[in-house]
Structure formats: structure tokens, C-alpha cells
Design a protein around this motif. Sequence first.
Motif, PDB file in Angstrom:
ATOM      1  N   ALA A 155       0.820  -1.349  -0.112  1.00 18.08           N
ATOM      2  CA  ALA A 155       0.053   0.147   0.050  1.00 18.08           C
ATOM      3  C   ALA A 155       0.864   1.341  -0.116  1.00 18.08           C
ATOM      4  O   ALA A 155       0.564   2.475  -0.552  1.00 18.08           O
ATOM      5  CB  ALA A 155      -0.838  -0.034   1.326  1.00 18.08           C
ATOM      6  N   GLY A 156       2.094   1.295   0.830  1.00 19.21           N
ATOM      7  CA  GLY A 156       2.816   2.508   0.483  1.00 19.21           C
ATOM      8  C   GLY A 156       3.216   3.051  -0.738  1.00 19.21           C
ATOM      9  O   GLY A 156       2.933   4.116  -0.933  1.00 19.21           O
ATOM     10  N   PRO A 157       4.004   2.257  -1.392  1.00 19.90           N
ATOM     11  CA  PRO A 157       4.448   2.401  -2.682  1.00 19.90           C
ATOM     12  C   PRO A 157       3.249   2.917  -3.499  1.00 19.90           C
ATOM     13  O   PRO A 157       3.231   3.822  -4.461  1.00 19.90           O
ATOM     14  CB  PRO A 157       4.852   1.196  -3.485  1.00 19.90           C
ATOM     15  N   VAL A 158       1.858   2.118  -3.602  1.00 19.30           N
ATOM     16  CA  VAL A 158       0.843   2.470  -4.288  1.00 19.30           C
ATOM     17  C   VAL A 158       0.481   4.026  -4.134  1.00 19.30           C
ATOM     18  O   VAL A 158       0.408   4.698  -4.961  1.00 19.30           O
ATOM     19  CB  VAL A 158      -0.396   1.448  -4.044  1.00 19.30           C
ATOM     20  N   PHE A 159       0.348   4.450  -2.612  1.00 19.61           N
ATOM     21  CA  PHE A 159      -0.123   5.687  -2.490  1.00 19.61           C
ATOM     22  C   PHE A 159       0.773   6.805  -2.747  1.00 19.61           C
ATOM     23  O   PHE A 159       0.792   7.870  -2.974  1.00 19.61           O
ATOM     24  CB  PHE A 159      -0.597   5.828  -1.049  1.00 19.61           C
ATOM     25  N   GLN A 160       2.344   6.449  -2.280  1.00 20.67           N
ATOM     26  CA  GLN A 160       3.345   7.430  -2.431  1.00 20.67           C
ATOM     27  C   GLN A 160       3.434   7.603  -4.006  1.00 20.67           C
ATOM     28  O   GLN A 160       3.597   8.841  -4.547  1.00 20.67           O
ATOM     29  CB  GLN A 160       4.658   6.713  -1.972  1.00 20.67           C
ATOM     30  N   THR A 161       3.551   6.557  -4.986  1.00 22.23           N
ATOM     31  CA  THR A 161       3.771   6.787  -6.329  1.00 22.23           C
ATOM     32  C   THR A 161       2.379   7.633  -7.014  1.00 22.23           C
ATOM     33  O   THR A 161       2.798   8.533  -7.634  1.00 22.23           O
ATOM     34  CB  THR A 161       3.741   5.442  -7.041  1.00 22.23           C
ATOM     35  N   GLY A 162       1.147   7.241  -6.295  1.00 22.46           N
ATOM     36  CA  GLY A 162      -0.019   8.099  -6.732  1.00 22.46           C
ATOM     37  C   GLY A 162       0.240   9.507  -6.535  1.00 22.46           C
ATOM     38  O   GLY A 162       0.025  10.210  -7.343  1.00 22.46           O
ATOM     39  N   VAL A 163       0.666   9.859  -5.277  1.00 21.19           N
ATOM     40  CA  VAL A 163       0.959  11.228  -5.066  1.00 21.19           C
ATOM     41  C   VAL A 163       1.757  12.168  -5.771  1.00 21.19           C
ATOM     42  O   VAL A 163       1.634  13.036  -6.193  1.00 21.19           O
ATOM     43  CB  VAL A 163       1.375  11.358  -3.246  1.00 21.19           C
ATOM     44  N   MET A 164       2.989  11.190  -6.244  1.00 17.61           N
ATOM     45  CA  MET A 164       4.018  11.833  -7.147  1.00 17.61           C
ATOM     46  C   MET A 164       3.410  12.114  -8.477  1.00 17.61           C
ATOM     47  O   MET A 164       3.662  13.089  -9.192  1.00 17.61           O
ATOM     48  CB  MET A 164       4.981  11.026  -7.141  1.00 17.61           C
ATOM     49  N   ARG A 165       2.524  11.239  -9.065  1.00 16.20           N
ATOM     50  CA  ARG A 165       2.178  11.271 -10.292  1.00 16.20           C
ATOM     51  C   ARG A 165       1.148  12.574 -10.259  1.00 16.20           C
ATOM     52  O   ARG A 165       1.135  13.162 -11.347  1.00 16.20           O
ATOM     53  CB  ARG A 165       1.482  10.148 -10.685  1.00 16.20           C
ATOM     54  N   LEU A 166       0.315  12.692  -9.350  1.00 12.95           N
ATOM     55  CA  LEU A 166      -0.666  13.824  -9.249  1.00 12.95           C
ATOM     56  C   LEU A 166       0.182  15.229  -8.827  1.00 12.95           C
ATOM     57  O   LEU A 166      -0.359  16.149  -9.451  1.00 12.95           O
ATOM     58  CB  LEU A 166      -1.477  13.518  -8.253  1.00 12.95           C
ATOM     59  N   ALA A 167       0.964  15.194  -8.024  1.00 11.48           N
ATOM     60  CA  ALA A 167       1.659  16.302  -7.984  1.00 11.48           C
ATOM     61  C   ALA A 167       2.839  16.970  -8.942  1.00 11.48           C
ATOM     62  O   ALA A 167       3.179  18.005  -9.208  1.00 11.48           O
ATOM     63  CB  ALA A 167       2.549  16.169  -6.626  1.00 11.48           C
ATOM     64  N   GLY A 168       3.403  15.936  -9.761  1.00 12.03           N
ATOM     65  CA  GLY A 168       4.401  16.265 -10.807  1.00 12.03           C
ATOM     66  C   GLY A 168       5.552  17.211 -10.147  1.00 12.03           C
ATOM     67  O   GLY A 168       6.173  16.712  -9.364  1.00 12.03           O
ATOM     68  N   PRO A 169       5.468  18.722 -10.573  1.00 12.80           N
ATOM     69  CA  PRO A 169       6.829  19.081 -10.122  1.00 12.80           C
ATOM     70  C   PRO A 169       6.754  19.751  -8.610  1.00 12.80           C
ATOM     71  O   PRO A 169       7.947  20.241  -8.025  1.00 12.80           O
ATOM     72  CB  PRO A 169       6.946  20.293 -10.938  1.00 12.80           C
ATOM     73  N   GLU A 170       5.649  19.369  -7.919  1.00 10.12           N
ATOM     74  CA  GLU A 170       5.572  19.767  -6.563  1.00 10.12           C
ATOM     75  C   GLU A 170       5.558  18.358  -5.721  1.00 10.12           C
ATOM     76  O   GLU A 170       4.963  18.361  -4.582  1.00 10.12           O
ATOM     77  CB  GLU A 170       4.139  20.647  -6.210  1.00 10.12           C
ATOM     78  N   ALA A 171       6.314  17.296  -6.276  1.00 10.20           N
ATOM     79  CA  ALA A 171       6.154  16.018  -5.719  1.00 10.20           C
ATOM     80  C   ALA A 171       6.761  16.021  -4.257  1.00 10.20           C
ATOM     81  O   ALA A 171       6.347  15.640  -3.356  1.00 10.20           O
ATOM     82  CB  ALA A 171       7.144  14.956  -6.454  1.00 10.20           C
ATOM     83  N   ASP A 172       8.028  17.143  -4.059  1.00  7.17           N
ATOM     84  CA  ASP A 172       8.461  17.048  -2.625  1.00  7.17           C
ATOM     85  C   ASP A 172       7.445  17.632  -1.729  1.00  7.17           C
ATOM     86  O   ASP A 172       7.361  16.906  -0.630  1.00  7.17           O
ATOM     87  CB  ASP A 172       9.695  18.024  -2.621  1.00  7.17           C
ATOM     88  N   ARG A 173       6.791  18.705  -2.081  1.00  2.05           N
ATOM     89  CA  ARG A 173       5.771  19.321  -1.138  1.00  2.05           C
ATOM     90  C   ARG A 173       4.675  18.316  -0.916  1.00  2.05           C
ATOM     91  O   ARG A 173       4.103  17.971   0.309  1.00  2.05           O
ATOM     92  CB  ARG A 173       5.154  20.503  -1.902  1.00  2.05           C
ATOM     93  N   ALA A 174       4.145  17.638  -2.058  1.00  2.00           N
ATOM     94  CA  ALA A 174       2.953  16.862  -1.719  1.00  2.00           C
ATOM     95  C   ALA A 174       3.283  15.526  -1.012  1.00  2.00           C
ATOM     96  O   ALA A 174       2.564  15.124  -0.106  1.00  2.00           O
ATOM     97  CB  ALA A 174       2.479  16.329  -2.953  1.00  2.00           C
TER      98      ALA A 174
END
Length: 444
Positions: A354-373
Amino acid sequence: MSGGTGARDRTDGARARDRIDASAAVRLAVLASATFVYVTFEVFPVGLLQDIARDLDVPAGRVGLLISGYAVVAAVVTVPTVALASRVSRGAALVVSLLVLVVAEVLAGFATSFAMMVVSRVAAALTHGVLWSLIAPAAATLVPRHRVGTATAAVFGGSTLAAIAGSPGTTLIGELIGWRATALVLAAATVAVTVGLVWALGLYEPARPAAAGTPGTDAGTDAGTGDPDGTAGAGRRGAHWPRVLTLCAVAVVLISAHFLSYTYFAVLVTEVTGSSAATVGLLAVFGCAGAVGTWLVGRYNDTVPRRTASVTITVFAVGVGLLVVASVLGGGVLARGTAAAVAVALWGGAFAAAGPVFQTGVMRLAGPEADRASSVYVTGFQIGIASGSALGAALLGRSVLWLPVTSTVLVALVLLVVLVRHPVPTAEVPHHDDQDDGHVEVRL
């Protein structure tokens, strides 16, 4: 004939660009080792709790606060510390977070009072969110854009390994040489990992100028996007914050459901199996299943992330639900123990995935703001730990059975949201051309 050869050459070249090369794999292993040492120190007091309490002359329950207090501090400071870390390069921030961890471990190694242990834990918690918010985006910069899920699973594998080997290992070493010396051994290991991280992220090399328009060169956080429904295109347009926050909220509920039962794992196992002797064995089953779950999610999270999320949460619900069944199952200790082992295996594998699923999803949605997201996600994770543990404590006063029952209900709600609302974005469709090798530029 020549046309067919040219087509094969282009296909072979595209496949080569799709693969994670040996150098990137080694660098990902170094990043995974960073999560390993951090999680190992995070749970350091668990197996040595009695020894620490005796040497510092404090009640065991007070030492237990070092763990819950750690989560609270990390939850409070993650967003501001990640914002502060954005003033420097991501690589520098990750190295600093590990150096702070070394200081915390050394403090623990020389602790002569409970107050010194508190300072040690607070120090590590201060940069906990920095490491966990930046490590997955950093991993994403090392691989082709559409292999971000694999990279995320790889670095999360370090935390899974910490559950299998790190925590039991420090407990064993602590019994042999003492908990203070063990903390110093862990500090030495963290120093070695820090040196490896400097190499893995190329911090000793002069900065490379990025070509104009290259994905990810602005902040180094374009973790790979591209989504037919328009959400993953956020990697180029900016973060899709409503969906980022929705996904983080769903994750908070799932993490709460997990820690509601996992915090009281020993109590739950004793209730289900009728014997406390099974606790160590079932913890090993949980950890090993987690390793399998991490490997599986790494294989499928890049191609079918929504299906991966659905299957993961379904298995999660079945696992904790089986604990309820096992607790009321007849047939004696063997039957209940077997049912509990199956339940824990499903639960452990799904939680690790579940961790990689949600973390990867957050980064895909955040794009250039992945660190903040990612900092928002990590904060939510810590909130989930604290709230789940607190709710579990309240339910424990009623009946142990309420723990897996409530966890099952919460996970079922998460599954409903995942199936109906689709908070996890779809995978990026890779584009092969002669100008772009599919990698995200590294900002270090």
C-alpha cells in the motif's frame, strides 16, 4: 528487409530505455538502505524496551512514549521542515537528514538519562519527514519516467527489510553488547549509508546544465506523469492538489486502520491463538509477506496502478477480516493459529504494498511539486499512526475483538472509495523518441 531490421532496432532501443540499468539499480539500493537505517532507529526501543527502562530507571510504559512521541513530533514538523529543505538541493537535504540521524544515534549511545533519550528521539523525528518526503522523488529521478512505481517500491523495500531484519537484528545485538553500544553500531552503519548516498545522488560531481524544456529540471521533482483522464498531466502543469489531498486522506484512514490493530499485535495474537508464544513467529510472517508484497507492487504499479490499488486494499481487508474469523474459529489452537498465519501474511503483504501505491500516486498527481505533496503524505502517515494507536487503545478497553473488526470496517470503506472514486491515478504511457530517453533530470 531493411525496414524490418530498422523496426527491430527501434523496438530494442525502446526496450533498453525502459529498463532500469545496473547503475540505477545500485543507486536505488543505496536509497533503500537510507530508509532501512531510519526505520530501524525509529523502532529501536521496541525490542530493547525493558533493557532501556531498567538502565535509565524509568517505567517501561514511559520508554514506550519514545515511540508514540516520535510519531507526534514527526507529524507536526514534517511540512515546515520540508518547506525549509526546499531552500537547498534535494540531495543535500537527504544527506543532512541522515547526518541528524547519526547525531540522534550517538546521543542514544551515550544516554545516561531518560531526558537524553527524549532529545535523541526528537532529533531523529525532526528530519524524519524530510527523508521520507524526498527519498521517493529522488528515486524517481534515477529511472525512466514510467518506472517510477518500481523505483518507489525499491526504496520502500528498505523499510520492509527493517521490519524483517533491522528490528530483530538490533534486539539481538543489544542482548549481546547492550543497547547503548547497539545504537553506536547503528550510527556507524548510518555514516556508511550517508557516504553511499553522496555517491548515489552524484553530490560530488559538478552540476550538469539542463536542457531547456527538459522534464523535471525546474525542481527535480517531476516524478513521471501522464494520465488519459487528465490528472497525471499535472507533472507538466502543476500539482492537482484536490486529488493529492483526497489520496492522502484515503491513506490516513488506511494507516489508521492498520495501526489500530498492529500497535497491539502481541495482545491480538494472544487473543486469537490463545498463546503469546506465536507472536514472534507471526511477526516474522508479517515481515516476510511484506517483502513479497513490495516485490509484487514493484512489478505492477507502473503498468496497472489502479488495479494494483484495488487488489492491494482487497487483500488488506481480507487479511484483517480473517483475524476476526480466526478469533471465533473452533478446532483448537492449531486451526486458529493456521488461520491467524494466513491472515497475518495477507495483511503484511498488503500493508507493505500500500505504501508504494499511495506514494507513487501522490507523486504522479503532484508532478513538479512532488516534494511538497510527499511531505503532506508523510504527515498524514504519522497522523494515521497516532490516531490508529489512540483509537486502538480506546477499543482495547472494551474487547480485543473490536480491533480487527474496526480495522476491517475502515479498510472496507477505503476499498469502496478506491473502487468508486478512483483516487489513484493511472500510469503514464511511455513515449519513445530519439530526443528523450524517458529519464527525469536529477536536481541535486
